[in-house]
Design a protein around this motif. Structure first.
Motif, PDB file in Angstrom:
ATOM      1  N   UNK A  27      12.400  25.151   6.415  1.00 58.36           N
ATOM      2  CA  UNK A  27      13.619  25.903   6.728  1.00 58.36           C
ATOM      3  C   UNK A  27      13.443  27.037   7.733  1.00 58.36           C
ATOM      4  N   UNK A  28      12.294  27.709   7.709  1.00 57.55           N
ATOM      5  CA  UNK A  28      12.135  28.908   8.536  1.00 57.55           C
ATOM      6  C   UNK A  28      10.675  29.049   8.933  1.00 57.55           C
ATOM      7  N   UNK A  29      10.354  28.810  10.203  1.00 57.75           N
ATOM      8  CA  UNK A  29       8.966  28.819  10.669  1.00 57.75           C
ATOM      9  C   UNK A  29       8.281  30.173  10.539  1.00 57.75           C
ATOM     10  N   UNK A  30       9.039  31.251  10.424  1.00 57.48           N
ATOM     11  CA  UNK A  30       8.441  32.582  10.424  1.00 57.48           C
ATOM     12  C   UNK A  30       8.461  33.269   9.063  1.00 57.48           C
ATOM     13  N   UNK A  31       9.089  32.669   8.071  1.00 62.99           N
ATOM     14  CA  UNK A  31       9.132  33.234   6.719  1.00 62.99           C
ATOM     15  C   UNK A  31       8.001  32.618   5.898  1.00 62.99           C
ATOM     16  N   UNK A  32       7.047  33.411   5.399  1.00 67.55           N
ATOM     17  CA  UNK A  32       5.906  32.844   4.675  1.00 67.55           C
ATOM     18  C   UNK A  32       6.268  32.066   3.420  1.00 67.55           C
ATOM     19  N   UNK A  33       7.451  32.290   2.862  1.00 70.18           N
ATOM     20  CA  UNK A  33       7.903  31.505   1.714  1.00 70.18           C
ATOM     21  C   UNK A  33       8.711  30.281   2.119  1.00 70.18           C
ATOM     22  N   UNK A  34       8.927  30.114   3.436  1.00 71.11           N
ATOM     23  CA  UNK A  34       9.758  29.006   3.898  1.00 71.11           C
ATOM     24  C   UNK A  34       9.191  28.266   5.106  1.00 71.11           C
ATOM     25  N   UNK A  35       7.947  28.522   5.471  1.00 68.56           N
ATOM     26  CA  UNK A  35       7.378  27.804   6.615  1.00 68.56           C
ATOM     27  C   UNK A  35       6.260  26.841   6.213  1.00 68.56           C
ATOM     28  N   UNK A  36       6.120  26.617   4.919  1.00 71.61           N
ATOM     29  CA  UNK A  36       5.064  25.746   4.402  1.00 71.61           C
ATOM     30  C   UNK A  36       5.602  25.015   3.178  1.00 71.61           C
ATOM     31  N   UNK A  37       5.105  23.809   2.947  1.00 69.29           N
ATOM     32  CA  UNK A  37       5.616  23.016   1.831  1.00 69.29           C
ATOM     33  C   UNK A  37       4.501  22.680   0.837  1.00 69.29           C
ATOM     34  N   UNK A  38       4.875  22.691  -0.426  1.00 65.54           N
ATOM     35  CA  UNK A  38       4.046  22.141  -1.492  1.00 65.54           C
ATOM     36  C   UNK A  38       4.657  20.807  -1.912  1.00 65.54           C
ATOM     37  N   UNK A  39       3.814  19.830  -2.181  1.00 63.96           N
ATOM     38  CA  UNK A  39       4.286  18.509  -2.599  1.00 63.96           C
ATOM     39  C   UNK A  39       3.738  18.202  -3.986  1.00 63.96           C
ATOM     40  N   UNK A  40       4.623  17.994  -4.940  1.00 62.73           N
ATOM     41  CA  UNK A  40       4.206  17.646  -6.300  1.00 62.73           C
ATOM     42  C   UNK A  40       3.806  16.176  -6.326  1.00 62.73           C
ATOM     43  N   UNK A  41       2.736  15.869  -7.049  1.00 68.03           N
ATOM     44  CA  UNK A  41       2.129  14.540  -6.922  1.00 68.03           C
ATOM     45  C   UNK A  41       1.955  13.830  -8.257  1.00 68.03           C
ATOM     46  N   UNK A  42       1.987  12.504  -8.185  1.00 65.89           N
ATOM     47  CA  UNK A  42       1.569  11.640  -9.280  1.00 65.89           C
ATOM     48  C   UNK A  42       0.067  11.387  -9.143  1.00 65.89           C
ATOM     49  N   UNK A  43      -0.539  10.798 -10.159  1.00 71.20           N
ATOM     50  CA  UNK A  43      -1.988  10.596 -10.138  1.00 71.20           C
ATOM     51  C   UNK A  43      -2.425   9.737  -8.959  1.00 71.20           C
ATOM     52  N   UNK A  44      -1.616   8.702  -8.639  1.00 70.61           N
ATOM     53  CA  UNK A  44      -2.015   7.801  -7.550  1.00 70.61           C
ATOM     54  C   UNK A  44      -1.906   8.485  -6.197  1.00 70.61           C
ATOM     55  N   UNK A  45      -1.003   9.455  -6.070  1.00 71.44           N
ATOM     56  CA  UNK A  45      -0.926  10.214  -4.819  1.00 71.44           C
ATOM     57  C   UNK A  45      -2.140  11.120  -4.670  1.00 71.44           C
ATOM     58  N   UNK A  46      -2.596  11.675  -5.779  1.00 68.65           N
ATOM     59  CA  UNK A  46      -3.821  12.491  -5.709  1.00 68.65           C
ATOM     60  C   UNK A  46      -5.024  11.629  -5.375  1.00 68.65           C
ATOM     61  N   UNK A  47      -5.009  10.370  -5.778  1.00 72.65           N
ATOM     62  CA  UNK A  47      -6.106   9.452  -5.478  1.00 72.65           C
ATOM     63  C   UNK A  47      -6.086   9.002  -4.019  1.00 72.65           C
ATOM     64  N   UNK A  48      -4.887   8.718  -3.485  1.00 69.45           N
ATOM     65  CA  UNK A  48      -4.788   8.047  -2.192  1.00 69.45           C
ATOM     66  C   UNK A  48      -4.262   8.902  -1.043  1.00 69.45           C
TER      67      UNK A  48
END
Length: 332
Positions: free
Chosen positions: A247-268
């Motif tokens: 959403x916002x390249x200059x806001x430290x809470x809005x210029x980076x994403x966390x992705x929640x994962x299932x076990x197979x995503x953590x594997x692959x």
């Protein structure tokens, strides 16, 4: 809540104001056994994938092994990344030795120059001076464009291009800013030359030697094949997820994403907690294994913008390919 949102008083509240010093100290605590476990898990899964092919040699097991090994090579790049932030071990020599010889060198990387390069990314995130901006800025793109990128990755075209670029970088032949030149102090000269290829060759020869002693030298081709193909694809997906379509390249809470994962995503796709990237950017010296706890703390304090938390990599790729196809042709 924004990074500096008023709570009704005249003074704005920063996210740091809602995380106590005690909580921050706990998050920053290094645990050497967990660091060693991170290194060991990458190599254990690499050898397990190779053993699968040795036991059941067929096209399906080869494909499975290539994807598992490619993700573990990314895992080794993450160990290098942790070492670059000095979040593996308190002893700096041990930190860099492990980061290099057990992670970076086998995948043709180097902790020291990567550290200088990567700190520029942290200091300039989302700006025109961010050296990683080009990895995420083009997105979203069309589905057909993304399919072409995937084909180039899995066919080895991207990997071969990268191999040539890394060779030129290490030999001092590259005219572009790179991990050997960015982040240097005034008057410094990049450390380049044939000697930079020696540890890469040595670590790969050790791997080949281990497989030869086990009676399966051809399994080394899985390592090279993954480096050229699946490692490129998971690295691309990681880069898109971390800073693409934010959403916002200059806001430290809005210029980076966390992705929640299932076990197979953590594997692959997302080894070694790399999916908790928003948390990493907020406090870059939190060791990887504490990032999940940091995420829970931020959620409990209502500090997360849900647009910067994806429910899996399928959601990330949906966002990344949301651009409508043009009748005049799509981008490459």
């Amino acid at each position: 809540m924004s990074s500096e949102e008023s709570t009704g008083a005249n003074e704005p509240v920063r996210w740091l104001d809602l995380v106590s010093p005690e909580e921050r100290r706990a998050l920053l605590q290094l645990e050497p056994l967990r660091a060693w476990a991170m290194v060991a898990s990458n190599w254990a899964l690499t050898f397990a994938a190779m053993a699968l092919v040795a036991a059941f040699p067929n096209p399906l097991t080869v494909v499975i092994a290539l994807f598992v090994i490619g993700a573990r090579q990314l895992g080794m790049a993450i160990v290098m990344h942790e070492a670059a932030h000095r979040t593996m071990f308190k002893n700096r020599r041990l930190n860099d030795w492990v980061g290099n010889w057990l992670a970076a060198y086998p995948v043709w990387a180097d902790v020291g120059p990567y550290r200088a390069y990567h700190l520029v990314h942290h200091a300039k995130t989302g700006t025109a001076e961010d050296p990683d901006l080009g990895l995420a800025a083009p997105f979203p793109i069309t589905k057909s464009s993304f399919k072409r990128k995937v084909w180039r990755d899995l066919s080895g075209q991207t990997g071969w291009k990268q191999a040539k670029a890394v060779f030129k970088r290490d030999m001092g032949l590259s005219m572009k800013a790179n991990q050997r030149t960015l982040g240097m102090n005034r008057g410094e000269r990049p450390d380049v030359g044939w000697h930079k290829l020696v540890p890469v060759a040595l670590t790969n020869l050790v791997l080949l030697g281990i497989l030869t002693l086990a009676g399966y030298p051809l399994l080394y081709l899985l390592w090279v094949g993954a480096w050229l193909t699946t490692y490129r694809l998971v690295t691309r997906i990681r880069a898109i997820a971390e800073h693409g379509m934010v959403p916002d390249n200059l806001d430290p809470l809005r210029n980076t994403r966390t992705t929640l994962t299932a076990w197979w995503e953590r594997l692959l796709v997302a080894p070694n907690h790399v999916n908790y990237h928003l948390e990493h950017h907020l406090m870059m010296t939190v060791p990887a294994y504490n990032l999940r706890g940091f995420h829970r703390l931020l959620r409990a304090r209502n500090l997360l913008d849900e647009r910067c938390v994806a429910a899996g990599y399928a959601e990330v790729l949906r966002l990344a390919t949301a651009r409508v196809e043009s009748t005049r042709g799509s981008s490459a």
